[in-house]
Motif scaffolding. Sequence first.
Motif, PDB file in Angstrom:
ATOM      1  N   SER A 120       0.683  70.441  31.597  1.00 53.54           N
ATOM      2  CA  SER A 120       0.096  70.713  30.280  1.00 53.54           C
ATOM      3  C   SER A 120       1.215  71.001  29.293  1.00 53.54           C
ATOM      4  O   SER A 120       2.349  71.272  29.683  1.00 53.54           O
ATOM      5  N   PHE A 121       0.887  70.896  28.017  1.00 59.23           N
ATOM      6  CA  PHE A 121       1.867  71.176  26.977  1.00 59.23           C
ATOM      7  C   PHE A 121       1.147  71.710  25.755  1.00 59.23           C
ATOM      8  O   PHE A 121      -0.060  71.523  25.590  1.00 59.23           O
ATOM      9  N   THR A 122       1.900  72.381  24.924  1.00 55.89           N
ATOM     10  CA  THR A 122       1.383  72.908  23.665  1.00 55.89           C
ATOM     11  C   THR A 122       2.471  72.804  22.617  1.00 55.89           C
ATOM     12  O   THR A 122       3.643  72.603  22.942  1.00 55.89           O
ATOM     13  N   ALA A 123       2.098  72.915  21.356  1.00 57.62           N
ATOM     14  CA  ALA A 123       3.051  72.798  20.251  1.00 57.62           C
ATOM     15  C   ALA A 123       2.936  74.010  19.349  1.00 57.62           C
ATOM     16  O   ALA A 123       1.841  74.571  19.178  1.00 57.62           O
ATOM     17  N   HIS A 124       4.055  74.419  18.768  1.00 58.77           N
ATOM     18  CA  HIS A 124       4.056  75.514  17.808  1.00 58.77           C
ATOM     19  C   HIS A 124       5.284  75.369  16.918  1.00 58.77           C
ATOM     20  O   HIS A 124       6.222  74.657  17.252  1.00 58.77           O
ATOM     21  N   GLN A 168       4.500  82.692  20.669  1.00 60.62           N
ATOM     22  CA  GLN A 168       5.461  81.803  21.320  1.00 60.62           C
ATOM     23  C   GLN A 168       6.899  82.096  20.915  1.00 60.62           C
ATOM     24  O   GLN A 168       7.823  81.744  21.654  1.00 60.62           O
TER      25      GLN A 168
END
Length: 435
Positions: A126-130, A143
């Motif tokens: 999984s991945f996320t962006a910020h 984050q």
Amino acid sequence: MKFSYTLWSPSDTVRDVAESLGIVNLPEDVAKALAMDIEYRIHELLEQALKFMRHGKRTHLTTSDISHAMRVLNVEPLYGYDSSRPVRFREAILGPGQTLYYIDDDVVDFEKIINMPLPKVPREVSFTAHWLAIEGVQPSIPQNPAPSDVTKPAGQSSMLPAGEVEVKPLVKHALSKELQLYFDRVIAALTEESDDSAMKTAALNSLRNDAGLHQLVPYFIQFAAEKITNNLGNASLLYLILQVLHALVTNPTIFIEPYIHSIMPLILTLLVAKKIGSPQPGSLEHFEVRDFASSILQYICTQYGDSYHTLKPRVTRTLFKAFMDNKKPLGTHYGAISGLTSIGPEVVRVVVLGNLREWSKVIGHQSGISQPEKARLGKVVVEALRALVDKEMTTISEVSAEGLARFRDIVGDDVAALVQAEHDGDDIIKAIIQG
């Protein structure tokens, strides 16, 4: 002893393999051809494996190099050979002077493997962006590290324990002393109340031509915004602020595009503000301020209208709203028409000309407007209509009575009288009728 073309003896190696496959009587020429082809394939495989070894910055060939080479040559690799552990060879004596070396394979108990517990299921990818940073400043989100974690106490050693990473605090951009001194000197020269115009001219020329001022652009824009907000009654100061903005916009060494969205509200404010300059009725000094703001708007739309495809529509929408509001004072209508004219003839034809008849009826009956103000408003209306004249367009020879009646129906009697009084009134009428 039979002659062999290669290191692989056809009478031994090739025949042994052939006999294992059930081929008993293998011809001699076939054995020689197979031996030569085998040697060629082995050389090709070793050349590819050596390439992987060299790219890996190693001097020893490993089983993984051989596996990679076989994959490149579209050959199924040999499984069961691991380069992470050394290969152990055992020796077997077949007879006098005959020694066979083989790899000692581990004996695996299948019952033990079957009864072993299954490994844990790996976590799903999984991945996320910020936003790590926005214009050099980290936002306060989970984050990102907290300011208390980033800031290092005074006197703390820079040596960190093994495995830890030093996080340096983000510092906002600070101007150098030279730029700060330059900014203070320019602001002092511009805001000085004395009549020394030489210093103001020198400051404006510096803003218009000097290089290396890009870091000061937001500071000058903030200075202009403060002066416009607090000094709408001082027309001379507002005109000077417009000179500052014009100098920044026209400076060829400044990349002004990122700041257009900050400059446009200042220009539009001085175009359609209700009161600019002296509060005395009949004062005409605000017209010069609005004309200058309109010229800067025209320059910005011409230079950056293609880069910002929403620039012209947004400005047109703002000016059109001020143009159609009959509760606005005359100065606001003057600035709106002047600004719409600076955007281009297409806007004049669609926005101004399409609503001019109804607009003239409402504005013409407003009270409290002096004759000089009416003359200036009529002049800007005629200039807007003059922008529709295309000198290269083939025009009719003269305006007929029917054409003149049509023209009056489009613009209204008051505006029609103003246009007919101009020396090029016939050209304006022809341009409107043909359009």
